[in-house]
Scaffold this motif. Structure first.
Motif, PDB file in Angstrom:
ATOM      1  N   ARG A  19       0.828  -1.209   0.000  1.00  0.00           N
ATOM      2  CA  ARG A  19       0.000   0.000   0.000  1.00  0.00           C
ATOM      3  C   ARG A  19       0.859   1.254   0.000  1.00  0.00           C
ATOM      4  NH1 ARG A  19      -3.022  -2.845   4.036  1.00  0.00           N
ATOM      5  NH2 ARG A  19      -2.310  -1.374   5.614  1.00  0.00           N
ATOM      6  N   GLY A  63     -11.360   0.521  -5.914  1.00  0.00           N
ATOM      7  CA  GLY A  63     -10.191   1.290  -6.309  1.00  0.00           C
ATOM      8  C   GLY A  63     -10.542   2.283  -7.398  1.00  0.00           C
ATOM      9  N   ASP A  87     -10.782   4.741  -2.715  1.00  0.00           N
ATOM     10  CA  ASP A  87      -9.398   4.687  -3.152  1.00  0.00           C
ATOM     11  C   ASP A  87      -8.508   5.049  -1.971  1.00  0.00           C
ATOM     12  OD1 ASP A  87      -8.143   4.523  -6.183  1.00  0.00           O
ATOM     13  OD2 ASP A  87      -6.789   5.426  -4.724  1.00  0.00           O
ATOM     14  N   THR A 132      -7.104  -3.134 -10.948  1.00  0.00           N
ATOM     15  CA  THR A 132      -6.883  -3.046  -9.502  1.00  0.00           C
ATOM     16  C   THR A 132      -5.986  -4.208  -9.060  1.00  0.00           C
ATOM     17  OG1 THR A 132      -8.921  -4.294  -9.143  1.00  0.00           O
ATOM     18  CG2 THR A 132      -9.089  -1.893  -9.094  1.00  0.00           C
ATOM     19  N   ILE A 135      -5.042  -4.941  -5.324  1.00  0.00           N
ATOM     20  CA  ILE A 135      -6.173  -5.440  -4.534  1.00  0.00           C
ATOM     21  C   ILE A 135      -6.408  -6.913  -4.822  1.00  0.00           C
ATOM     22  CG2 ILE A 135      -8.683  -5.261  -4.219  1.00  0.00           C
ATOM     23  CD1 ILE A 135      -8.369  -2.226  -4.635  1.00  0.00           C
TER      24      ILE A 135
END
Length: 233
Positions: A19, A63, A87, A132, A135
Motif C-alpha cells: 500500500r 479502487g 481509493d 486493480t 487489490i
C-alpha cells in the motif's frame, strides 16, 4: 529484472508495504492519470456492461481512482441507485471527489481507505474492478471487498496479465508497465486466482491480444473461505 521475475513477479510483500508503495506511485501519477486511460476506455465500457446493472441497484467501484468509471456506473443504476467508490491514494480520491462535486451527483458516495479497511453502509449488488492489480493480489483485500456484496452479486474485473506463450518475449515489457502503477508488480500469469475460487460462474475473455482480460462471475455465499495456498501480500 530476471527472467524468473518476469514470469512470476517479486517475492511476496506485506500488505502495508504494498500500500505504501502504491500511494507513492499514484502521488506522482494522479495529476496526469486521466490522460493515460484512453487506450483502455473500451475495456472499461465493456466491463461495466458485463455487470448488467439495473436502475435502483447498488454498485461498488473498487479502487475508483480519479472516478473515470463513476459516470458509466451511475448511468447504469440511474438516479434511484447508489454508486460507492473508494481509493487509498489521497490524490486520486481528491480527483474523484472533485468529479462528483462538479457533476452534482447526490447518489455517489466515496471513501478514502485501503480495501482492507472498507466498510459500506449497505451491501451492494455488483462489484466493478478496473485495473486493480494490488487489490486482487491481496487475500485480505479480496475478503474485505467481497464482504461488501450480497451473495449472488455480479462481479466484473478488467486487468493486465502476461501475453500468451506465442507473445511471451513481450512479457518483460508487461511487467515493467505493471510496475509503474502497482506496489506489488508481477504475479501476472493468473492475477485473478485469489478471487476466482470464491466466485460462481467465473469466465474470462482475453483483450488486447491477450495482455488484458475481462473476468465475470458472481459472489458466492460468504461461507466460501479464502484459499490458503500461495498466500497473497
Amino acid at each position: 529484472m530476471s527472467g524468473a521475475q518476469a514470469r512470476q513477479g517479486p517475492a511476496t510483500l506485506p500488505d502495508a508495504e504494498v500500500r505504501a508503495r502504491s500511494v507513492l506511485k499514484y502521488r506522482k501519477r494522479a495529476a496526469g492519470y486521466d490522460a493515460t486511460c484512453g487506450p483502455t476506455w473500451p475495456i472499461r465500457e465493456r466491463t461495466v456492461a458485463a455487470l448488467r446493472l439495473q436502475p435502483g441497484q447498488r454498485v461498488l467501484d473498487v479502487g475508483c481512482g480519479t472516478g473515470l468509471s463513476l459516470a458509466l456506473l451511475r448511468d447504469a443504476v440511474g438516479a434511484s441507485g447508489l454508486v460507492f467508490g473508494f481509493d487509498q491514494s489521497p490524490e486520486m480520491y481528491a480527483g474523484a471527489c472533485a468529479r462528483v462535486t462538479a457533476a452534482g451527483w447526490s447518489n455517489v458516495l466515496l471513501f478514502e481507505t485501503p480495501a482492507q479497511g472498507l466498510r459500506l453502509p449497505e451491501p451492494v449488488d455488483a462489484l466493478f474492478f478496473h485495473y486493480t492489480h494490488d487489490i486482487l493480489r491481496s487475500a485480505s483485500a479480496v475478503t474485505a471487498v467481497l464482504a461488501c456484496a450480497r451473495p449472488g452479486a455480479a462481479v466484473a474485473i478488467a486487468g493486465i496479465k502476461y501475453f500468451p506463450w506465442w507473445l511471451a518475449p513481450l512479457n518483460p515489457w508487461v511487467y515493467l508497465k505493471n510496475r509503474g502503477y502497482n506496489g506489488a508488480p508481477g504475479e501476472l500469469l493468473t492475477p485473478w486466482d485469489r478471487i476466482a475460487p470464491r466466485l460462481l460462474d467465473w469466465h474470462l475473455t482475453p483483450v488486447q491480444f491477450g495482455m488484458g482480460y475481462i473476468g465475470v462471475g458472481q459472489v458466492a455465499g460468504h461461507s466460501v473461505a479464502a484459499p490458503q495456498a500461495g498466500g497473497g501480500p
